[in-house]
Design an enzyme around this catalytic site. Structure first.
Site, PDB file in Angstrom:
ATOM      1  N   SER A  34       0.854  -1.182   0.000  1.00  0.00           N
ATOM      2  CA  SER A  34       0.000   0.000   0.000  1.00  0.00           C
ATOM      3  C   SER A  34       0.892   1.234   0.000  1.00  0.00           C
ATOM      4  CB  SER A  34      -0.890  -0.001   1.254  1.00  0.00           C
ATOM      5  OG  SER A  34      -1.680   1.166   1.309  1.00  0.00           O
ATOM      6  N   SER A 107      -2.393  -7.695  -3.358  1.00  0.00           N
ATOM      7  CA  SER A 107      -2.257  -9.131  -3.669  1.00  0.00           C
ATOM      8  C   SER A 107      -0.967  -9.711  -3.073  1.00  0.00           C
ATOM      9  CB  SER A 107      -2.330  -9.385  -5.182  1.00  0.00           C
ATOM     10  OG  SER A 107      -1.482  -8.527  -5.917  1.00  0.00           O
TER      11      SER A 107
END
Length: 205
Positions: A34, A107
């Site tokens: 992120s 992911s």
């Protein structure tokens, strides 16, 4: 899966759609922490492909998907796995439609990404391009555009990738974008060159 269903074939083939669009359907899978720049680069690439190459593309963003298709899922390992499974099926449909898909998802698990690759890579054609958007935890934490790292450090957000949950970096990605060193524009140019060289920006006969 139900046993009383059968796939209904269309009179229009993938090759027909690709010739009409003058491009090859493909999924570019952006994986990374992120704050590494996945969605920023994906949306910049989308704009470049649309405005300067007149291509049909679509961005699938991790947060956006969780507003609808995956709004019932959390962030534990099992839900993350189901999240990526659903995204993979959507990517498969878009790719078959001849669209260039830009999928931007943390992911974190290699197994889940490999399952999507296996779903899309059904023949000799390369339909899945794995892109590691590489940035260190410290770099992402300095950026922290959504304030998530601060909340994760305080324990407010459990199972946060890079802090309290693992990220399994790709072992052999097709492209690596080192966003701690390169600008968004440079990353986009790198991917445009890759797509051109791979023949994705014109129909393949």
């Amino acid at each position: 899966m139900a046993t009383n269903i059968k796939w209904h074939n269309s009179h229009v083939t993938r090759s027909d759609r690709e010739r009409h669009l003058n491009q090859r359907g493909v999924t570019l899978w952006f994986t990374g922490l992120s704050g590494s720049g996945k969605s920023t680069i994906a949306t910049a690439l989308e704009r470049e492909l649309l405005l300067h190459h007149t291509k049909a593309i679509y961005v699938l963003d991790g947060d956006n998907i969780r507003h609808g298709l995956c709004s019932d899922l959390g962030f534990g390992p099992t839900d993350r796995q189901e999240n990526i499974r659903r995204i993979g099926e959507v990517c498969n449909l878009f790719t078959d439609a001849g669209i260039i898909v830009l999928a931007a998802f943390v992911s974190p698990y290699k197994e889940d990404r490999d399952k999507v690759r296996s779903l899309l890579e059904t023949g000799e054609r390369k339909n899945f391009i794995e892109i590691h958007v590489e940035a260190s935890v410290s770099t992402c934490e300095e950026r922290d555009p959504k304030g998530l790292y601060k909340r994760a450090r305080s324990g407010e957000i459990p199972n946060f990738t890079g802090i309290s949950a693992p990220f399994e970096a790709p072992e052999n990605p097709d492209q690596v974008l080192r966003t701690g060193e390169k600008s968004v524009e440079d990353c986009v140019a790198q991917l445009i060159t890759y797509l051109k060289d791979g023949g994705y920006l014109s129909a393949q006969e």
